[in-house]
Enzyme design. Structure first.
Site, PDB file in Angstrom:
ATOM      1  N   GLU A   1      -6.456  -4.692  -6.738  1.00  0.00           N
ATOM      2  CA  GLU A   1      -6.048  -5.352  -5.382  1.00  0.00           C
ATOM      3  C   GLU A   1      -7.438  -5.118  -4.367  1.00  0.00           C
ATOM      4  O   GLU A   1      -7.871  -4.173  -4.540  1.00  0.00           O
ATOM      5  CB  GLU A   1      -4.999  -4.553  -4.530  1.00  0.00           C
TER       6      GLU A   1
ATOM      7  N   GLY B   1      -5.324   4.932   0.088  1.00  0.00           N
ATOM      8  CA  GLY B   1      -4.387   5.913  -0.276  1.00  0.00           C
ATOM      9  C   GLY B   1      -3.915   6.093  -1.416  1.00  0.00           C
ATOM     10  O   GLY B   1      -3.997   7.284  -2.248  1.00  0.00           O
ATOM     11  N   ALA B   2      -3.583   4.847  -1.920  1.00  0.00           N
ATOM     12  CA  ALA B   2      -2.904   4.743  -3.056  1.00  0.00           C
ATOM     13  C   ALA B   2      -2.611   3.209  -3.721  1.00  0.00           C
ATOM     14  O   ALA B   2      -2.951   2.552  -2.797  1.00  0.00           O
ATOM     15  CB  ALA B   2      -1.504   5.547  -3.506  1.00  0.00           C
ATOM     16  N   MET B   3      -2.147   2.897  -4.859  1.00  0.00           N
ATOM     17  CA  MET B   3      -2.118   1.617  -5.027  1.00  0.00           C
ATOM     18  C   MET B   3      -0.664   1.327  -6.210  1.00  0.00           C
ATOM     19  O   MET B   3      -0.733   2.318  -7.213  1.00  0.00           O
ATOM     20  CB  MET B   3      -3.521   1.224  -5.934  1.00  0.00           C
ATOM     21  N   GLU B   4      -0.028   0.586  -5.907  1.00  0.00           N
ATOM     22  CA  GLU B   4       1.246   0.283  -6.638  1.00  0.00           C
ATOM     23  C   GLU B   4       1.314  -0.569  -7.900  1.00  0.00           C
ATOM     24  O   GLU B   4       2.363  -1.032  -8.218  1.00  0.00           O
ATOM     25  CB  GLU B   4       2.131  -0.573  -5.664  1.00  0.00           C
TER      26      GLU B   4
ATOM     27  N   HIS C   1       6.270   4.968  -0.646  1.00  0.00           N
ATOM     28  CA  HIS C   1       5.696   3.785  -0.186  1.00  0.00           C
ATOM     29  C   HIS C   1       5.204   2.960  -1.644  1.00  0.00           C
ATOM     30  O   HIS C   1       5.595   1.777  -1.874  1.00  0.00           O
ATOM     31  CB  HIS C   1       4.548   3.781   0.463  1.00  0.00           C
ATOM     32  N   GLU C   2       4.583   3.769  -2.433  1.00  0.00           N
ATOM     33  CA  GLU C   2       4.037   2.959  -3.745  1.00  0.00           C
ATOM     34  C   GLU C   2       5.094   2.605  -4.492  1.00  0.00           C
ATOM     35  O   GLU C   2       5.240   1.615  -5.123  1.00  0.00           O
ATOM     36  CB  GLU C   2       2.933   3.733  -4.335  1.00  0.00           C
TER      37      GLU C   2
ATOM     38  N   HIS D   1       7.135  -0.362  -3.431  1.00  0.00           N
ATOM     39  CA  HIS D   1       6.539  -1.617  -3.762  1.00  0.00           C
ATOM     40  C   HIS D   1       6.999  -2.054  -4.908  1.00  0.00           C
ATOM     41  O   HIS D   1       6.856  -3.509  -5.302  1.00  0.00           O
ATOM     42  CB  HIS D   1       4.885  -1.383  -3.737  1.00  0.00           C
TER      43      HIS D   1
ATOM     44  N   GLU E   1       3.376  -5.360   2.632  1.00  0.00           N
ATOM     45  CA  GLU E   1       3.065  -4.205   3.308  1.00  0.00           C
ATOM     46  C   GLU E   1       3.819  -3.851   4.386  1.00  0.00           C
ATOM     47  O   GLU E   1       4.462  -2.623   4.750  1.00  0.00           O
ATOM     48  CB  GLU E   1       1.534  -4.260   3.755  1.00  0.00           C
TER      49      GLU E   1
HETATM   50  N1  0A1 Z   1      -1.613  -1.883  -1.677  1.00  0.00           N
HETATM   51  C1  0A1 Z   1      -1.927  -0.374  -1.412  1.00  0.00           C
HETATM   52  C2  0A1 Z   1      -3.221  -0.357  -0.635  1.00  0.00           C
HETATM   53  C3  0A1 Z   1      -4.315  -0.608  -1.191  1.00  0.00           C
HETATM   54  C4  0A1 Z   1      -5.052  -1.599  -0.769  1.00  0.00           C
HETATM   55  C5  0A1 Z   1      -6.213  -2.151  -1.267  1.00  0.00           C
HETATM   56  C6  0A1 Z   1      -6.895  -1.283  -2.287  1.00  0.00           C
HETATM   57  O1  0A1 Z   1      -8.247  -1.719  -2.671  1.00  0.00           O
HETATM   58  C7  0A1 Z   1      -8.866  -2.556  -1.820  1.00  0.00           C
HETATM   59  C8  0A1 Z   1      -6.243  -0.109  -2.659  1.00  0.00           C
HETATM   60  C9  0A1 Z   1      -4.937  -0.001  -2.248  1.00  0.00           C
HETATM   61  C10 0A1 Z   1      -0.832   0.219  -0.479  1.00  0.00           C
HETATM   62  O2  0A1 Z   1      -0.351  -0.464   0.400  1.00  0.00           O
HETATM   63  O3  0A1 Z   1      -0.736   1.157  -0.915  1.00  0.00           O
HETATM   64 ZN    ZN Z   2       1.607  -0.780   0.719  1.00  0.00          ZN
END
Ligand code: 0A1
Ligand code: ZN
Length: 857
Positions: free
Chosen positions: A127, A267-270, A303-304, A307, A326
């Protein structure tokens, strides 16, 4: 990198893709400097679009080796690769398969997007547009495909091989190599793809879903960290159960994996079935993590996980719809925390966060609607506005519909759009249809930027026994939006009688009489009458902060601290008046209030908050001195009360991260901070004693924080002791960096510069950058804004250095300049000059270019 000024992408230019891709088959052969990716795509033309001869795929930083169409190798005259992708000429008019073979270099990838190697772990972040750095693809969220991933690697290099979905096969190969194959049956956009490989330890558990399916839960961490996963695992199970209960949403794969890595941009990624986390938001042990860390872990794990339904099963049609996943998911995680902990305390924290981070964004040069209508670099739009204000919009809908109808609307949203890429319109339509409530005016909130100002004035008519409340709204102009329409603003209201309890309400005109105390302000000016009001009431407006607005009224307002700041400006000494001290004393001694609530009530607004309240010609030194003097005088007056509360809120026995115990620690440490504000030797000794004796990181950090920010002999000693104990623990060292960067003492900037040479610091690691440089720039108003402009120049220097390494992190750091126009002229001039210096650089990333030019305005 920029050769000419980058052009913005606009929502109004959206069109469906010319082709769909239904299946992606990846064969990834991992090697640090030359990973080879063979990708086979099942492509078909989109019949809604005019027929095309050429297929254009996104691709960045790839070395293209081969192209095959329907199994036949294409000659170089049939395709063309350039900086941004690959064009295949003369593709068939029907469906076809396209195979590309390309190479990328994970070891050289310092931007941490795409496939990168950090700390010996191969890891992906796709992402928003990172997948194109792994292989050629229609890298946009409305193209949803089923993925099969085969990973091959040397066993010693990467004993663990993970990707999305279920593992369908694995085994040994020649030459000490091995492979694993993964299949994710749910169609997903490329941004949810993930791959992780390396030497990882695994902590396992299981969850049985409401319908009785057994889900294998795994958290992968660096070996040695297995004893820091228990809290995250527990939070995950609670989140899974909560989503079933509150939203009726069950998990859908046989396995759910989390990987914690130390180099991560956010923070993290889903990613589907394979969430990747910044390890700061997974790893926790009482001696290494604070109560706040534990609470963050709980919230982010949830949160993750949430998602999976809001983001993954239903995804975004395009990146303008980012708030669709989001804002909604933040709302869901906020509700989860409110149910797990104290609802009141959670709301206070969220509103405080909104007001300190989102309001300034919305009122400055970077203001944008919750659904932006144009961007240069989408990575710059993971903002407080999209996330936090986005959540507030969902919360307002919840307020307007009520819990039951909201759930009906959500159910309809899930049924209508499951497996699809949706828009904000789709979401609003489902909620309106499911509840039969009109949200057409409400929609303006999504495309109108800026924080509305609501003015209230009230009059009690004794003859009529009526209370007349006049409300008006104004939304200030924001960049590109000079004129604003009135918004639909839900305002929860109560009228208090003499004894301070609610009078029964019966409004005329506006909301229905009776049960609901929520009125809807929909016009620029509106009058609400309440009948049968027998006494002159005290109105209580915007309860629960039902709308993200600035409320002002003629109904009695006390800006005690800002008044004191003005006093200092006039050469007087700020003091907490005895009336104020009495209120604090009352709160402190009220046994009916929970300790965390008390802590939140008695803590003074941060210096940044005061600067915002002043709004223009801000002098950071005056704010700092006034706040400190006020704090000290309050502490002097209530010394024995703070001492008593400090003693009474001890949490003896084994540490537990639960909200109640955490609340006691929070109140106790707030008291400690007041006690030491007096500068008294016994208070400093108390802090030093707590530092030496503490068995948990919360109490240890609170004490160290006080010492590190006080000019006392204990300071260096405590910092050194902490360093020596934790120098090999990268997460704890981040706390040590941050504490020193936020010190109000003179010399902080030179200390920060020195610390950049510390062996534990690296510009390549985002957590380190945030801990040291980010904390200095965003959490040390006094020192960042020093009058000589050195703080600005230092941060700008780091932004430029970082831009070559990791543009996302560089651009975020540059956000520290966003409120530059609110400061007094000397600082303003320094900041403008610094920003101009950045813009004048020949080679800037799109990320930094966009923030710098927009900030200058
Ligand atoms: N979707 C994730 C946040 C996120 C967005 C961008 C990233 O890389 C550019 C990484 C993580 C969330 O809302 O937790
Ligand atoms: Zn998110």
């Amino acid at each position: 990198m920029r050769t000419e000024d980058p052009r913005p992408i606009a929502l109004k230019d959206y069109s469906e893709p010319d082709f769909w891709i239904d299946e992606v088959h990846l064969d990834v052969d991992l090697a640090p400097e030359a990973t080879q990716v063979r990708s086979t795509l099942a492509v078909r033309p989109n019949v809604n679009r005019p027929a095309r001869d050429n297929l254009r795929l996104d691709g960045e930083g790839l070395e293209l080796l081969e192209v095959h169409l329907n199994g036949e190798k294409l000659g170089p005259n049939r395709y063309q690769a350039d900086e941004g992708g690959l064009t295949i000429m003369d593709v068939p008019s029907g469906a076809f398969t396209l195979t590309t073979v390309s190479r990328c270099n994970p070891a050289a990838n310092t931007a941490l997007t795409g496939l990168y190697l950090a700390g010996g772990i191969f890891c992906t972040q796709c992402e928003a547009e990172g997948f194109r750095r792994i292989t050629y693809m229609l890298d946009r969220p409305d193209v949803m495909a089923v993925y099969r991933t085969r990973i091959t690697a040397e066993k010693s290099l990467a004993p663990v091989l993970l990707a999305n979905g279920n593992c369908t096969d694995s085994g040994e190969l020649e030459d000490e190599r091995h492979f694993a194959e993964w299949h994710d049956p749910y169609p997903k956009p490329s941004y949810l793809f993930a791959l992780v490989a390396g030497d990882l330890a695994c902590v396992r558990d299981a969850f049985t879903t409401a319908s009785g399916r057994e889900v294998d839960l795994r958290i992968y961490v660096e070996p040695g960290n297995e004893d820091r996963c228990a809290y995250a695992m527990d939070a995950l199970k609670r989140a899974m159960a909560w989503d079933e209960k509150v939203f009726g949403r069950e998990y859908d794969l046989d396995i759910f994996m989390i990987v914690a890595v130390s180099a991560f941009n956010m923070g993290a990624m889903e990613n589907k079935g394979l969430n990747i986390f910044n390890d700061k938001y997974i790893l926790a042990r009482p001696d290494t993590a604070t109560d706040v860390d534990f609470a963050n872990i709980e919230a982010i794990v949830a949160h993750e996980y949430f998602h999976n339904w809001t983001g993954n099963r239903i995804t975004c049609r395009d990146w303008f719809q980012l708030c669709l996943k989001e804002g909604l998911t933040v709302f869901r995680d906020q509700e989860f925390t409110a149910d797990m902990r104290s609802r009141a305390v959670k709301r206070i924290g969220d509103v405080r966060m909104l007001r300190t981070h989102q309001f300034p964004e919305d009122g400055g040069p970077l203001a944008h609607p919750v659904r932006p209508d144009a961007y240069i670099e989408i990575n710059n739009f993971y903002t407080a506005t999209v996330y936090e204000k986005g959540a507030e919009l969902v919360r307002m809908i919840h307020t307007l519909l009520g819990a039951e109808k909201f759930r009906k609307g959500m159910d309809l949203y899930f049924t209508r759009h499951d497996g699809r890429a949706a828009t904000v319109e789709d979401f609003l339509e489902a909620l309106a249809d499911g509840s039969s409530i009109d949200l057409s005016q409400f929609k303006r909130w999504y495309h109108q930027a800026g924080t509305p100002e609501v003015m209230a004035s009230g009059k009690w008519d004794s003859a009529q026994q009526e209370y007349v409340l006049q409300l008006s709204q104004v939304s200030p102009p924001t960049p590109g939006q000079p004129h604003k329409e009135p918004l639909h603003i839900p305002i929860e209201i109560g009228l208090l009688g003499e004894d301070g309890t609610d009078l029964p309400l019966s409004p005329i005109g506006g909301a229905e009489a009776g049960a609901s105390h929520v009125i809807s302000l929909t016009k620029r000016e509106e009058t609400f009458r309440f009948k049968n009001v027998p006494v002159k009431p005290i109105p209580s407006l915007l309860r629960g902060f039902t709308a993200p607005v600035k409320l002002s009224s003629n109904l009695g307002d006390s800006a005690i601290l800002t008044g004191n700041i003005a006093a200092l400006g006039d050469g007087r000494t700020p003091r907490a008046g005895s009336g104020f001290a009495e209120i604090v004393q009352k709160i402190l001694n009220d046994p009916a209030l929970e300790p965390e609530f008390v802590a939140q009530m008695i803590v003074l607004p941060a210096e940044q908050t005061l600067a915002q309240a002043i709004g223009q010609d801000v002098n950071v030194e005056i704010i700092h001195e006034a706040r400190e003097a006020f704090r000290a005088s309050l502490a002097e007056q209530l010394y024995s009360d703070f001492e008593r509360a400090y003693r009474e809120n001890e949490t003896p026995g084994t540490y537990s991260p639960d909200a109640e115990a955490a609340g006691k620690r929070s109140l106790r440490n707030t008291c400690l901070s007041y006690l030491t504000a007096t500068g008294r030797a016994d208070a400093i000794a108390l802090a030093k004693g707590q530092f030496d004796a503490s068995d948990n990181m919360t109490d240890c950090m609170a004490a160290l924080g006080v010492l590190a920010h006080t000019d006392c002999p204990e300071r260096e000693e405590a910092l050194r002791a902490f360093h020596d104990r934790w120098k090999d623990d990268h997460l704890v060292m981040d706390k040590w960096f941050a504490l020193q960067a936020t010190s109000p003492l003179p010399g902080t900037l030179s200390r920060v510069r020195e610390l950049m040479a510390h062996p534990a610091f690296s510009l390549r690691n985002p957590n380190k950058v945030r801990a040291l440089i980010g904390s200095f720039a965003t959490a040390n108003q006094l020192r960042f804004h020093e009058a000589d402009g050195e703080g600005y120049r230092f941060v700008a220097e780091q932004v430029l250095a970082l831009d070559k390494i990791n543009p996302q992190v560089a651009a975020r750091l540059l956000g520290a300049f966003k409120s530059w126009r609110q400061f007094e002229p000397v600082r303003q001039a320094h900041m403008r000059e610094t920003l101009e210096g950045i813009v004048s650089q020949a080679e800037l990333s799109r990320d930094v270019y966009e923030i710098a030019t927009k900030t200058l305005g």
